[in-house]
Structures are given as C-alpha cells and as structure tokens.
Design an enzyme around this catalytic site. Structure first.
Site: not given
Ligand code: MRU
Length: 356
Positions: A56-57, A98, A205, A246, A256-257
C-alpha cells in the site's frame, strides 16, 4: 471499540520499544494468521516491501522512513561524510524495491533531506531527529487519511453501494485508509453502506485484505471476482467507485493496482462516479502524465502457481504480470485529497490546491 480500531488494533507498522527495529503485521499471512515481523537489517526490509509483507503506497513510505531511522542507529558512530554516504546507499537500496508508488521515494527523500540539512549537528543528534521525522510522517498520514475520509464521506449517502478495487484501507496506510476511509468513518457514525470488493487478481488484496478489514469493522461487504464488476454495476447496485492511488501525475492520470483502469472504463459506461482518494504524498508534480509512470512487472508465478495446489498453466506459457495500470484522467470524476476534492481540469486545479 469503533469500526476502524477493530481493524487496526493489531497495528500494521510500529517501532519496537527500544526503537532498534520496525515491527510490521505481515500482510501476506492475512486473513488466516496475524503474524508480526521484527525487522532490523536492510535485506529483510527490502524483502518486506518487495514481497508485499508491507504494502500500500502510504504504508511503504512510512515503513521506509522508520527503516532508515533503525538502520542509521547502527552506524551513527561514523563521521558525518561517511554517515551520509552509507545513508544514501541504503536509501537507494530500499528505493529499488518497488518503483510505482511515489510514496516510497517521497518518504526516503524527505528523511535524506533532513540528514543533508543538519550537517552542523553531531551525527547522534541527526539520528534522533530522523526518528522524530519518521514518527511525524506516520502521524501526518493518520491526519491526512482522516481528512480524506471526511471529504470522501460527503460524496456518498447512507445505504449507498460502493465498489472498490485492491486494498486502500487501514492496512495500506495508517488508521482509516483512503478509498475505504469514508466507509469506516461513516460506519462509526451509524451509516450503512454496501461495499463490493473486487478480489484483485493476481495477489488478491481485495479478498485477503479489503473484505477482511470491512467485515471485521461490521460493514456489509460482498466479495466479487474482478470480472464481475460489470454485472454488479449493470444491476444498479453501485452508486460510486472509490479506489486508492500509487502515483497521481500532474495532469490527473494515476497509477493504481492492475485492473483499476478497467473499473474506471466500466464506471464511465454505466454513468457511475469514479473517485480516487489519496494523500498529497501520492501526488507527483514531477511526473507530467501517466505515460511517465514506471509500471512494476512481477513474477509470472503469481499468476500461474501462487494460489493453486498445482500449476494452472504450462511452465513454458508466457505470462505478462504488470502490477499496476494507469487510469486516464478523462475517466476520473474527482481526486479526493486531505485538502479537498479536486475536479477537472485536474492539471490546473491540482496546481491551485497545492500551490505549485
Ligand atoms: O501492490 P500493492 O498491494 O502495494 O498495491 C496497492 C494499491 O494499488 C493501492 O490501491 C494503493 O497503494 C493505494 S493504498 C492507500
């Protein structure tokens, strides 16, 4: 216990009592086990980010800041110049874990800038200040998520259906979270929402984390596969889509994801408002458009083998596994930040709101 505390009582990121390690809730073990990891070496920290034990960012930014503080204590006897060199090397190392979420480099640059600005102080004092700065980053995130949740809550009504993708709740941030923050806040105020949580292939997730968080908080949540979003929208069950981000580019495109952009296209088709919610630490004015965002590619085994008893594709089959996609700003109704809700034209209005 209120809605959000029922989820975060376990605390996703904290310093150990002696401040010599960072303790995280290992998100890869959820929802089946609550396992905490105590980390105090660079490789363990790098792996924790890469393997999504912390994810999560905003959460990876907070974790990286605490990590740099923990590591810096281990070489605080070095003269300033050598200390700075070692600090920079470790910062670059963690930053390489990352690439897409800007919060990681944002937090790492922030703590490095502090070190560079305190040249005249003894290194041991700088290290103390580093600890204070990491705690400040964490505290600010709690405050930003609370404000984002308040603004987001103005966009929805009691009884609404909300669809979300991936996990942008307490586990991905601190306290309320972003995309699901308004839902937790509304729940605390006696409101009821019906949330559709996309399972979020390939790393699940939405299934493992978002539905876990919401269910534990007493929210009415329904888990769906990613390819079911369209039918749920078509039935008229979704009043708004809330997702995290992100990295938001200067023109309002955002990463985003993986799968988020498809949800945005569907929302447009069905005339459903689509919002991304994120703190200012996720807005990157140095990235002009979504085309400039580096997309992380991950191991094909996350698709072919990870969740199965036996492989679900031939070993030799090629696999493309981008971890994020970019949603074009033309699909976005609004960007919810701690300073308010930004509407199109995003380039101008983001600049105005953040005095850039
Ligand atoms: O690969 P991840 O699980 O770190 O990806 C996270 C996301 O895409 C979330 O939607 C994003 O980080 C927002 S968290 C507030």
């Amino acid at each position: 216990m209120n809605a959000v505390d029922s989820v975060t009582h376990a605390e996703n990121i904290k310093l150990s009592e002696d401040e010599k390690s960072v303790i995280i809730l290992d998100q890869t073990q959820l929802p089946n086990r609550q396992v905490h990891l105590t980390l105090s070496n660079p490789k363990g920290m790098w792996d924790a980010i890469k393997l999504l034990q912390i994810r999560g960012a905003p959460a990876i930014g907070i974790f990286a800041a605490y990590s740099m503080y923990v590591l810096a204590q281990q070489y605080q006897d070095l003269p300033y110049e050598e200390f700075v060199k070692q600090f920079h090397e470790q910062k670059e190392y963690l930053n390489s874990s990352r690439p897409t979420a800007v919060n990681l480099s944002w937090a790492l640059n922030r703590v490095e800038n502090l070190v560079l600005s305190e040249k005249e102080k003894p290194v041991s004092e700088i290290v103390k200040d580093l600890g204070a700065e990491a705690k400040k980053i964490h505290k600010e995130d709690i405050e930003m998520c609370t404000k984002i949740s308040e603004y987001g809550l103005t966009l929805i009504h009691d009884g609404d259906g909300i669809l979300t993708h991936c996990n942008a709740g307490p586990l991905a941030t601190s306290r309320y979270g972003t995309a699901t923050g308004p839902i937790f806040l509304g729940r605390e105020r006696g409101m009821n929402f019906h949330v559709f949580s996309d399972e979020t292939r390939p790393l699940l997730q939405g299934a493992r984390l978002t539905s876990y968080e919401l269910q534990n908080a007493g929210v009415d949540v329904t888990l769906i596969c990613d390819n079911m979003a369209s039918i749920v929208m078509k039935q008229g069950w979704v009043n708004a889509v809330f997702v995290g981000c992100d990295r938001v580019a200067a023109n309002g495109d955002f990463a985003n994801k993986i799968g988020t952009s498809g949800v945005a296209i569907l929302a447009k088709h069905y005339g459903i408002p689509f919002y991304t919610l994120g703190p200012s630490s996720t807005i990157d004015f140095n990235t002009p458009t979504g085309d400039d965002i580096k997309i992380e590619l991950r191991d094909p085994d996350e698709i072919k083998t990870m969740w199965y008893k036996e492989p679900m594709a031939l070993k030799e089959v090629k696999c493309y596994n981008p971890s994020f996609d970019v949603t074009d700003h033309s699909l976005v109704t609004g960007i919810v930040t701690e300073r308010g809700i930004v509407y199109p034209p995003f380039k101008e209005n983001l600049k105005k709101l953040f005095n850039k």
